[in-house]
Scaffold this active site. Structure first.
Site, PDB file in Angstrom:
ATOM      1  N   GLY A 251       0.766  -1.234   0.000  1.00  0.00           N
ATOM      2  CA  GLY A 251       0.000   0.000   0.000  1.00  0.00           C
ATOM      3  C   GLY A 251       0.800   1.289   0.000  1.00  0.00           C
ATOM      4  CD  GLU A 285       0.566  -9.208   1.598  1.00  0.00           C
ATOM      5  OE1 GLU A 285       0.302 -10.344   1.976  1.00  0.00           O
ATOM      6  OE2 GLU A 285      -0.302  -8.357   1.303  1.00  0.00           O
ATOM      7  N   PRO A 286       4.882  -5.193  -0.367  1.00  0.00           N
ATOM      8  CG  PRO A 286       7.135  -4.562  -0.487  1.00  0.00           C
ATOM      9  CD  PRO A 286       6.200  -5.532   0.188  1.00  0.00           C
ATOM     10  N   GLY A 287       4.045  -3.644  -3.454  1.00  0.00           N
ATOM     11  CA  GLY A 287       3.953  -3.867  -4.898  1.00  0.00           C
ATOM     12  C   GLY A 287       4.432  -2.617  -5.612  1.00  0.00           C
ATOM     13  NE  ARG A 324      -2.078   2.897 -11.559  1.00  0.00           N
ATOM     14  CZ  ARG A 324      -1.975   4.068 -11.039  1.00  0.00           C
ATOM     15  NH1 ARG A 324      -1.377   5.039 -11.715  1.00  0.00           N
ATOM     16  NH2 ARG A 324      -2.449   4.322  -9.847  1.00  0.00           N
ATOM     17  CE1 TYR A 328      -8.224   1.643 -10.035  1.00  0.00           C
ATOM     18  CE2 TYR A 328      -6.229   1.783 -11.335  1.00  0.00           C
ATOM     19  CZ  TYR A 328      -7.169   1.030 -10.668  1.00  0.00           C
ATOM     20  OH  TYR A 328      -7.040  -0.331 -10.634  1.00  0.00           O
ATOM     21  CB  CYS A 354     -14.208   3.195 -30.281  1.00  0.00           C
ATOM     22  SG  CYS A 354     -13.391   3.080 -31.855  1.00  0.00           S
ATOM     23  CD  GLU A 355     -14.852   2.429 -23.915  1.00  0.00           C
ATOM     24  OE1 GLU A 355     -15.336   3.178 -23.048  1.00  0.00           O
ATOM     25  OE2 GLU A 355     -15.120   1.226 -24.029  1.00  0.00           O
TER      26      GLU A 355
HETATM   27  N1  LLP Z   1      -1.274  -7.016  -0.712  1.00  0.00           N
HETATM   28  C1  LLP Z   1      -2.557  -7.179  -1.087  1.00  0.00           C
HETATM   29  C2  LLP Z   1      -3.391  -8.161  -0.392  1.00  0.00           C
HETATM   30  C3  LLP Z   1      -3.076  -6.415  -2.149  1.00  0.00           C
HETATM   31  O1  LLP Z   1      -4.342  -6.572  -2.519  1.00  0.00           O
HETATM   32  C4  LLP Z   1      -2.244  -5.472  -2.807  1.00  0.00           C
HETATM   33  C5  LLP Z   1      -2.752  -4.666  -3.906  1.00  0.00           C
HETATM   34  C6  LLP Z   1      -0.911  -5.350  -2.377  1.00  0.00           C
HETATM   35  C7  LLP Z   1      -0.465  -6.134  -1.321  1.00  0.00           C
HETATM   36  C8  LLP Z   1       0.055  -4.408  -3.018  1.00  0.00           C
HETATM   37  O2  LLP Z   1      -0.334  -3.092  -2.886  1.00  0.00           O
HETATM   38  P1  LLP Z   1       0.663  -1.914  -3.331  1.00  0.00           P
HETATM   39  O3  LLP Z   1       1.886  -2.001  -2.451  1.00  0.00           O
HETATM   40  O4  LLP Z   1       1.019  -2.133  -4.757  1.00  0.00           O
HETATM   41  O5  LLP Z   1      -0.112  -0.694  -3.128  1.00  0.00           O
HETATM   42  N2  LLP Z   1      -4.598  -1.327  -9.845  1.00  0.00           N
HETATM   43  C9  LLP Z   1      -4.510  -0.325  -8.816  1.00  0.00           C
HETATM   44  C10 LLP Z   1      -3.924  -0.875  -7.540  1.00  0.00           C
HETATM   45  C11 LLP Z   1      -4.635  -2.112  -7.016  1.00  0.00           C
HETATM   46  C12 LLP Z   1      -3.995  -2.691  -5.769  1.00  0.00           C
HETATM   47  C13 LLP Z   1      -4.492  -4.057  -5.503  1.00  0.00           C
HETATM   48  N3  LLP Z   1      -3.943  -4.694  -4.349  1.00  0.00           N
HETATM   49  C14 LLP Z   1      -3.715   0.852  -9.351  1.00  0.00           C
HETATM   50  O6  LLP Z   1      -3.322   0.843 -10.513  1.00  0.00           O
HETATM   51  O7  LLP Z   1      -3.541   1.856  -8.667  1.00  0.00           O
END
Ligand code: LLP
Length: 430
Positions: A251, A285-287, A324, A328, A354-355
């Site tokens: 997050g 869980e960083p993404g 994105r 969003y 086409c949107e």
């Molecule tokens: N852990 C869980 C259980 C999650 O559902 C997520 C993201 C993460 C970790 C990683 O979150 P992060 O560190 O990346 O914020 N598509 C959207 C973001 C969707 C996030 C979904 N879950 C966007 O483009 O902003």
């Protein structure tokens, strides 16, 4: 000395820079990649990626957490392999992600499996693979995992994903921590499950998991959620329940426009004291934080159209390639790949789909580059390619990874053949 300038006024660390007037990723010019691979294309910097992983690892070294990169942010196999080589684990959400983790030989003892709707087959495969822990999101799911584990004669570790009922300040569609959302288990149900866990013979329910949303730039919601969950755990421990794993989710927000996101050190400084003197193994869980700024998306300007009311810069990428902004209202900085002294215009940057929502930027001030010139959308490494679709029968684009002066195509551009794979016209229509 070659002149090097940062791409942006305040853009945080990354390895995309202008050298003279040309945009580079590490030691490779973007234009030289495009010459071979074409557009649109995602380009990732190996260095930026591993730097972000190392920063988190270093900042949290006092508690040595299990860092599980949230693969949903970017599941390119080369990106995953680079992280595995650094010792990184994965947060997965599907059987497909599990298979990718296995392909890159991830350590199964660093895999956490979340998702509100795990199927029988996914559960079986994950148990067979020997993953570390299931992050479970409902009682029926728990019962199902227990039943499947029983059939397989295995004892499975489970964390309950707690819904702490917190409304984090982020976009409505990526806010997950409130009870109005489908995620996690409310505190009362979770407590009942922990206290009654003897009913689940094949489960070791020894973890808690929270993930309150994405692109959160303030530490406060994280602190509130963790403190609330710690208080919940303290009560459970008084009742004799032992918690071994505390998964704080992902997050962490990043820089797109003018945010002031936390650095890994800022974040650690605030979070670490909460775990002082506690024995949990912390999972993270960083993404986005790891890959967001490690990728850019390159598109080519096709035309400029002026309808008397507005100017539209039409590019060869669409919302199917990077959704994105349309999904969003997300902001991605747009810069020319070759610096331009053309006059600045205010325009919408739009794709060919086409949107009306196929817009990368509204009323953006940009140099009026010539037709055929390249533009880069920054901070596109997370939730970019992975959310692409074939809408309007458009092939998914290519992905490239750069490491120093080397680079490779790490995902081929799809062909028309790929697009119609498995499609059939039945006999009764022939
Ligand atoms: N852990 C869980 C259980 C999650 O559902 C997520 C993201 C993460 C970790 C990683 O979150 P992060 O560190 O990346 O914020 N598509 C959207 C973001 C969707 C996030 C979904 N879950 C966007 O483009 O902003």
């Amino acid at each position: 000395m070659e002149e090097e300038t940062e791409v942006m006024y305040t853009h945080p660390i990354h390895d995309f820079k202008y050298k003279k007037d040309e945009l580079y990723c590490e030691g490779v010019s973007i234009a030289s990649i495009v010459k071979k691979v074409g557009t649109p294309v995602y380009i990732y910097s190996y260095q930026t990626l591993v730097d972000h992983y190392r920063k988190i690892k270093e900042a949290f070294k006092a508690i040595d957490p299990i860092i599980c990169f949230a693969m949903k942010a970017n599941s390119n196999l080369a990106v995953l392999k680079a992280l595995v080589k650094e010792g990184c684990g994965f947060d997965i959400v599907s059987g497909g992600e599990l298979k990718k983790a296995r392909l890159v030989k991830a350590d199964m003892k660093k895999i956490a499996f979340a998702s509100v709707g795990k199927t029988e087959e996914e559960i079986r495969d994950a148990i067979k693979a020997g993953i570390l822990i299931f992050n479970v999101e409902s009682r029926p799911e728990l019962e199902n995992i227990n039943r499947i584990a029983g059939k397989m004669k295995r004892l499975v570790q489970v964390a309950l994903r707690i819904n702490p009922d917190i409304d984090a300040p982020t976009h409505e569609k990526i806010n997950t921590g409130s009870l109005k959302k489908k995620f996690g288990i409310d505190l009362k149900t979770a407590r009942d499950i922990f206290l009654g866990q003897k009913a689940f013979k094949y489960l070791k329910i020894n973890g808690v998991h929270i993930h309150i949303g994405s692109q959160i730039t303030s530490v406060i919601p994280f602190l509130v959620a963790i403190e609330k969950t710690l208080a919940f755990v303290d009560e459970l421990e008084l009742d004799g329940v032992r918690i071994e794993y505390f998964d704080i989710g992902g997050g962490l927000g990043i820089f797109y426009k003018d945010e002031k996101p936390q650095t890994a050190e800022d974040y650690a400084q605030k979070i670490l004291p909460l775990f002082k003197g506690r024995k949990f193994k912390v999972i993270m869980e960083p993404g986005r934080f790891m890959v967001g700024n490690a990728g850019i998306f390159i598109t080519r300007k096709l035309y400029l159209k002026d309808n008397g009311v507005k100017k539209f810069m039409i590019v060869d990428a669409g919302m199917n390639d990077l959704v994105r902004p349309s999904m969003y209202g997300a902001y991605h900085e747009i810069i020319p790949v070759r610096k331009s002294s053309a006059k600045r215009i205010t325009c919408d940057v739009v794709g060919p789909i086409c949107e009306s929502g196929d817009v990368f930027a509204h009323d953006r001030v940009l140099p009026a580059v010539k037709d055929g010139e390249l533009l880069a959308l920054l901070s596109a490494g997370a939730y970019g390619y992975v959310m692409a679709s074939n809408y309007n029968v458009r092939p998914r684009v290519a992905e490239v990874l750069v490491k120093g002066k080397e680079w490779a195509v790490v995902q081929d551009r799809e062909t028309f053949k790929d697009l119609i794979k498995g499609a059939r016209i039945p006999e009764f229509l022939k």
